[in-house]
Design a protein around this motif. Sequence first.
Motif, PDB file in Angstrom:
ATOM      1  N   ARG A 214      67.634  61.541 -13.462  1.00  0.00           N
ATOM      2  CA  ARG A 214      66.501  60.668 -13.817  1.00  0.00           C
ATOM      3  C   ARG A 214      65.582  60.465 -12.618  1.00  0.00           C
ATOM      4  O   ARG A 214      66.056  60.239 -11.503  1.00  0.00           O
ATOM      5  N   PHE A 215      64.297  60.548 -12.843  1.00  0.00           N
ATOM      6  CA  PHE A 215      63.338  60.312 -11.759  1.00  0.00           C
ATOM      7  C   PHE A 215      62.827  58.885 -11.890  1.00  0.00           C
ATOM      8  O   PHE A 215      62.067  58.556 -12.792  1.00  0.00           O
ATOM      9  N   GLU A 216      63.282  58.049 -10.982  1.00  0.00           N
ATOM     10  CA  GLU A 216      62.843  56.658 -11.036  1.00  0.00           C
ATOM     11  C   GLU A 216      61.977  56.368  -9.823  1.00  0.00           C
ATOM     12  O   GLU A 216      62.465  56.389  -8.683  1.00  0.00           O
ATOM     13  N   PRO A 217      60.709  56.135 -10.024  1.00  0.00           N
ATOM     14  CA  PRO A 217      59.809  55.919  -8.884  1.00  0.00           C
ATOM     15  C   PRO A 217      60.236  54.692  -8.064  1.00  0.00           C
ATOM     16  O   PRO A 217      60.928  53.824  -8.580  1.00  0.00           O
ATOM     17  N   PRO A 218      59.797  54.656  -6.822  1.00  0.00           N
ATOM     18  CA  PRO A 218      60.154  53.506  -5.986  1.00  0.00           C
ATOM     19  C   PRO A 218      59.607  52.213  -6.586  1.00  0.00           C
ATOM     20  O   PRO A 218      58.602  52.234  -7.302  1.00  0.00           O
ATOM     21  N   ASN A 219      60.272  51.152  -6.268  1.00  0.00           N
ATOM     22  CA  ASN A 219      59.832  49.846  -6.717  1.00  0.00           C
ATOM     23  C   ASN A 219      58.535  49.470  -5.966  1.00  0.00           C
ATOM     24  O   ASN A 219      58.546  49.410  -4.743  1.00  0.00           O
ATOM     25  N   PRO A 220      57.430  49.225  -6.702  1.00  0.00           N
ATOM     26  CA  PRO A 220      56.161  48.924  -6.017  1.00  0.00           C
ATOM     27  C   PRO A 220      56.291  47.754  -5.045  1.00  0.00           C
ATOM     28  O   PRO A 220      55.576  47.691  -4.044  1.00  0.00           O
ATOM     29  N   ALA A 221      57.223  46.862  -5.319  1.00  0.00           N
ATOM     30  CA  ALA A 221      57.396  45.713  -4.422  1.00  0.00           C
ATOM     31  C   ALA A 221      57.868  46.162  -3.039  1.00  0.00           C
ATOM     32  O   ALA A 221      57.703  45.447  -2.045  1.00  0.00           O
TER      33      ALA A 221
ATOM     34  N   THR B 298      50.328  54.649  -6.283  1.00  0.00           N
ATOM     35  CA  THR B 298      50.842  54.378  -7.636  1.00  0.00           C
ATOM     36  C   THR B 298      50.432  55.506  -8.585  1.00  0.00           C
ATOM     37  O   THR B 298      51.230  55.981  -9.400  1.00  0.00           O
ATOM     38  N   GLU B 299      49.196  55.948  -8.441  1.00  0.00           N
ATOM     39  CA  GLU B 299      48.686  57.019  -9.302  1.00  0.00           C
ATOM     40  C   GLU B 299      49.417  58.344  -9.034  1.00  0.00           C
ATOM     41  O   GLU B 299      49.803  59.062  -9.952  1.00  0.00           O
ATOM     42  N   LEU B 300      49.608  58.623  -7.755  1.00  0.00           N
ATOM     43  CA  LEU B 300      50.315  59.858  -7.372  1.00  0.00           C
ATOM     44  C   LEU B 300      51.749  59.857  -7.903  1.00  0.00           C
ATOM     45  O   LEU B 300      52.236  60.850  -8.439  1.00  0.00           O
ATOM     46  N   VAL B 301      52.402  58.700  -7.764  1.00  0.00           N
ATOM     47  CA  VAL B 301      53.789  58.601  -8.228  1.00  0.00           C
ATOM     48  C   VAL B 301      53.859  58.805  -9.743  1.00  0.00           C
ATOM     49  O   VAL B 301      54.755  59.482 -10.250  1.00  0.00           O
ATOM     50  N   ALA B 302      52.876  58.284 -10.445  1.00  0.00           N
ATOM     51  CA  ALA B 302      52.853  58.455 -11.903  1.00  0.00           C
ATOM     52  C   ALA B 302      52.688  59.934 -12.265  1.00  0.00           C
ATOM     53  O   ALA B 302      53.365  60.444 -13.167  1.00  0.00           O
TER      54      ALA B 302
ATOM     55  N   GLU C   5      46.968  71.112 -10.409  1.00  0.00           N
ATOM     56  CA  GLU C   5      46.278  71.037 -11.704  1.00  0.00           C
ATOM     57  C   GLU C   5      45.767  69.619 -11.983  1.00  0.00           C
ATOM     58  O   GLU C   5      44.790  69.429 -12.684  1.00  0.00           O
ATOM     59  N   GLU C   6      46.468  68.648 -11.436  1.00  0.00           N
ATOM     60  CA  GLU C   6      46.022  67.261 -11.646  1.00  0.00           C
ATOM     61  C   GLU C   6      44.975  66.863 -10.613  1.00  0.00           C
ATOM     62  O   GLU C   6      44.624  65.690 -10.478  1.00  0.00           O
ATOM     63  N   GLY C   7      44.540  67.844  -9.840  1.00  0.00           N
ATOM     64  CA  GLY C   7      43.426  67.589  -8.922  1.00  0.00           C
ATOM     65  C   GLY C   7      43.821  67.197  -7.510  1.00  0.00           C
ATOM     66  O   GLY C   7      42.985  66.821  -6.702  1.00  0.00           O
ATOM     67  N   TYR C   8      45.112  67.292  -7.218  1.00  0.00           N
ATOM     68  CA  TYR C   8      45.544  66.927  -5.863  1.00  0.00           C
ATOM     69  C   TYR C   8      45.568  68.138  -4.940  1.00  0.00           C
ATOM     70  O   TYR C   8      46.148  69.162  -5.282  1.00  0.00           O
ATOM     71  N   ASP C   9      44.955  67.980  -3.818  1.00  0.00           N
ATOM     72  CA  ASP C   9      45.095  68.950  -2.748  1.00  0.00           C
ATOM     73  C   ASP C   9      46.458  68.624  -2.118  1.00  0.00           C
ATOM     74  O   ASP C   9      46.767  67.470  -1.848  1.00  0.00           O
ATOM     75  N   THR C  10      47.291  69.659  -1.917  1.00  0.00           N
ATOM     76  CA  THR C  10      48.665  69.345  -1.486  1.00  0.00           C
ATOM     77  C   THR C  10      48.718  68.689  -0.099  1.00  0.00           C
ATOM     78  O   THR C  10      49.681  68.023   0.225  1.00  0.00           O
ATOM     79  N   ARG C  11      47.695  68.907   0.696  1.00  0.00           N
ATOM     80  CA  ARG C  11      47.668  68.240   2.017  1.00  0.00           C
ATOM     81  C   ARG C  11      47.317  66.761   1.848  1.00  0.00           C
ATOM     82  O   ARG C  11      47.852  65.899   2.544  1.00  0.00           O
TER      83      ARG C  11
END
Lengths: 88, 204
Positions: free
Chosen positions: B110-117, B129-133, B191-197
């Motif tokens: 399961r991929f559980e993103p870090p707790n934003p807190a 937050t957007e990248l993690v999503a 594809e989601e528009g992120y440059d890997t750097r």
Amino acid sequence: MPLTYEQLKGLIGFVAETTDDEITCIECLVGMAELAEFQLAGREIDDAVAVIRDHVEFCPECAEEYEVLLGALEAIGDVEDEPAVATD
Amino acid sequence: MTEAHRRNAEQWIDHLRGDSGVRESALTDLRRILLLGLSKALRSRNLDEAFLEDVVQDTLVKILDRLDQFQFRSKFTTWAMTIATREAITELRRLRWKDVSLDDVSDGGRFEPPNPADDDQPEGHAARTELVASLKRLVDGRLTDKQRVAINAELSGMPQEEIARRTDSNRNAIYKLVHDARKKLQTGLREEGYDTREVIQIIA
Ligand SMILES: [Zn+2]
């Protein structure tokens, strides 16, 4: 369990640095001896050895093995010579 | 202790393939060299002598088995030491992880993103937050179960060799499995528009 930010950073770093021409740990083992000798002699490395170095810098497991290898090679020093002579 | 006879690479190979007397003498010397190197390089780990002797014994068997793979691109003893080093570290990893199951470290993939807190950096919080999503979407949508399990286990620190041991696989295959997963995520992020750097900066 949620990832930590440290783990997330690790994952993103690995993803960002991924390339098509990575070698595997087995291939790395084949060239590790050569890389170590280049490094211990302070010689500039060629392209073939640079591929091994890149893997060692990227793969934490090979990095750990390489560090131990360098220590072991420093410990044994120069055990080979030509021609073969008995030193006892 | 008498010093080992000095041999060049060709002589090591000849002697290790030679008649029993010559072979035994070469094996004795090689054993001594490998033990010396490993015991010094691993000194800080406080290993007992018997552990290292077993490792060297197993290494010698592998070396004799792989003599024809030696390509004369390094000294023979350097090559032999790479095999000894991998043998020793692999065994240490096995001992260290022997009581840990794949489930313990993979969370069923399961991929559980870090707790934003836990995100203690106020700057760039929204971008993270957007990248993690995006990452979660890609992990869930594009990776296989095996890839998710292997990635989670790796992120928990389990070595690939140990993941392989628990999945009837080998280190090479796990490396390729994870490499393929990394490629899929890299492509997906692009594809989601992120440059890997750029993603490294977002998460830094
Ligand atoms: Zn590796």
